[in-house]
Write a protein that holds these residues in place. Structure first.
Motif, PDB file in Angstrom:
ATOM      1  N   ALA A 153       0.863  -1.089  -0.166  1.00 63.43           N
ATOM      2  CA  ALA A 153       0.056   0.157  -0.038  1.00 63.43           C
ATOM      3  C   ALA A 153       0.898   1.292  -0.048  1.00 63.43           C
ATOM      4  N   THR A 154       0.495   2.256  -0.916  1.00 62.58           N
ATOM      5  CA  THR A 154       1.192   3.547  -0.856  1.00 62.58           C
ATOM      6  C   THR A 154       0.618   4.686  -1.352  1.00 62.58           C
ATOM      7  N   VAL A 155       0.975   5.865  -0.995  1.00 62.85           N
ATOM      8  CA  VAL A 155       0.503   7.217  -1.628  1.00 62.85           C
ATOM      9  C   VAL A 155       0.905   7.318  -2.808  1.00 62.85           C
ATOM     10  N   LEU A 156       0.162   7.718  -3.713  1.00 64.41           N
ATOM     11  CA  LEU A 156       0.437   8.063  -5.053  1.00 64.41           C
ATOM     12  C   LEU A 156       0.540   9.470  -5.018  1.00 64.41           C
ATOM     13  N   ALA A 198      -0.213   8.252   7.063  1.00 65.17           N
ATOM     14  CA  ALA A 198       0.551   6.679   6.937  1.00 65.17           C
ATOM     15  C   ALA A 198      -0.595   5.661   7.853  1.00 65.17           C
ATOM     16  N   ALA A 199      -1.048   6.184   8.858  1.00 67.22           N
ATOM     17  CA  ALA A 199      -1.880   5.274   9.434  1.00 67.22           C
ATOM     18  C   ALA A 199      -3.357   4.954   8.710  1.00 67.22           C
ATOM     19  N   GLU A 200      -3.689   5.898   7.863  1.00 66.34           N
ATOM     20  CA  GLU A 200      -4.904   5.545   6.814  1.00 66.34           C
ATOM     21  C   GLU A 200      -4.455   4.365   6.023  1.00 66.34           C
ATOM     22  N   VAL A 201      -3.274   4.603   5.258  1.00 63.63           N
ATOM     23  CA  VAL A 201      -2.878   3.611   4.338  1.00 63.63           C
ATOM     24  C   VAL A 201      -2.552   2.354   4.979  1.00 63.63           C
ATOM     25  N   ALA A 202      -2.182   2.486   6.027  1.00 63.37           N
ATOM     26  CA  ALA A 202      -1.728   1.095   7.017  1.00 63.37           C
ATOM     27  C   ALA A 202      -3.137   0.368   7.001  1.00 63.37           C
TER      28      ALA A 202
END
Length: 217
Positions: A153-156, A198-202
């Motif tokens: 999972a990552t931010v784009l 980061a917590a939302e992506v996790a």
């Protein structure tokens, strides 16, 4: 009208209460609060507030930032209250009707992580294929996803060359996570922000992992 306001504030006793008091002075009614992330002495909180008619959302920013150390990341219209503990219910819905599981997933995910839309995409010999799209997802064709296959999972980057121009014009924040296999991904967008933490992506990755087991089991 209800608004979702994301604030950064010192992670210390009384600060959130002070923000609530300041919002109350402009007539805002706080409907729900969710702690998004806590790190380095700073808390990121999402508040859903209802404003009386005639009040502009800018008043929320002014009121919240009147408290020392508080910064507002974003304010946007929001229907309903925060539904942050619905993951289990959504997994149960998908498990009950796995044939329509992807459609159920894309409609439910935006409510869980406060996104505007979500889609499931995969890469085939014929190019990029949408396997499912939420009702609010943009209809513009996606011709290239250079980040697929996706390992984690990552931010784009919302301004990358593959991002459709209309998404860029809306300042869409993007995040994606593999859905059971690297070549299939769940892509979520927030037109106008705020950025994904980061917590939302996790959280998105954890949820997608559970759903993938249900769908592919």
């Amino acid at each position: 009208m209800s608004f979702l306001i994301r604030v950064q504030l010192p992670d210390s006793p009384g600060t959130l209460g002070a923000v609530a008091t300041a919002l109350g002075t402009i007539g805002a009614d706080i409907l729900s609060v969710d702690v998004v992330e806590r790190t380095g002495g700073v808390a990121i909180d999402d508040l859903v507030c209802e404003l009386p008619s005639g009040r502009l959302p800018d008043a929320l920013i002014t009121a919240a930032e009147s408290i020392p150390g508080v910064e507002v990341d974003a304010v946007r219209p929001y229907a309903g209250v925060l539904d942050t503990h619905r993951e289990l219910e959504l997994v149960e819905e998908i498990a009950a009707q796995p044939a329509s599981g992807l459609e159920t997933l894309v409609e439910g995910v935006p409510r869980i992580i406060r996104a505007g839309w979500s889609i499931v995409v995969t890469h085939t010999e014929d190019g990029i294929v949408r396997l499912a799209s939420s009702s609010a997802s943009p209809e513009v064709p996606i011709t290239d996803l250079p980040w697929l296959p996706l390992e984690r999972a990552t931010v784009l980057d919302g301004e990358d060359s593959w991002v459709p121009e209309t998404w860029q014009e809306l300042g869409t924040e993007l995040a994606a996570t593999p859905l059971g296999k690297p070549g299939r991904a769940l892509l979520v967008g927030r037109p106008g922000g705020p950025m994904f933490r980061a917590a939302e992506v996790a959280r998105l990755a954890h949820f997608a992992g559970i759903v993938a087991v249900v769908l592919d089991g």
